[in-house]
Design a protein around this motif. Structure first.
Motif: not given
Length: 81
Positions: A60-65, A19-26
Motif C-alpha cells: 500500500l505504501a508503494k502504491g501511494l508512493g 494520503l491518497r487524495m493529497q497525492a492526487g491518486l485514484s
C-alpha cells in the motif's frame, strides 16, 4: 471485532484516503503503482473494513508512493475520528 479495533481501522482508513487524495491518486492508480493490491482491498482499507497484513501495508505504501513510516505516521491513541 471489538470497538477499539474498529476505531483504529476506521482512523487508519481515513488516513490512507487522505494520503491518497493529497497525492492526487485514484484507487485505480494506487493499484497500478502497487505489486498485488486490487481496488476492493483499497476500498475496504479506506472504509475501515480490512485489518491488513504487514506485506499489504508495504505494498500500500508503494502504491501511494510513500514510505511505510509515512503511512503509519498518525496517533492511534487519540479518540478523535
Amino acid at each position: 471485532m471489538d470497538k477499539q479495533k474498529e476505531r483504529i481501522l476506521r482512523k487508519f482508513g481515513k488516513h490512507v484516503k487522505e494520503l491518497r487524495m493529497q497525492a492526487g491518486l485514484s484507487q485505480d492508480e494506487v493499484v497500478l503503482n502497487s505489486n498485488n493490491l486490487i481496488k476492493a482491498t483499497i476500498s475496504d482499507i479506506e472504509n475501515g473494513k480490512r485489518n491488513l497484513s504487514f506485506t499489504t501495508l508495504i505494498d500500500l505504501a508503494k502504491g501511494l508512493g510513500i514510505t511505510p513510516k509515512e503511512l503509519l505516521d498518525l496517533n492511534f491513541l487519540t479518540k478523535d475520528e
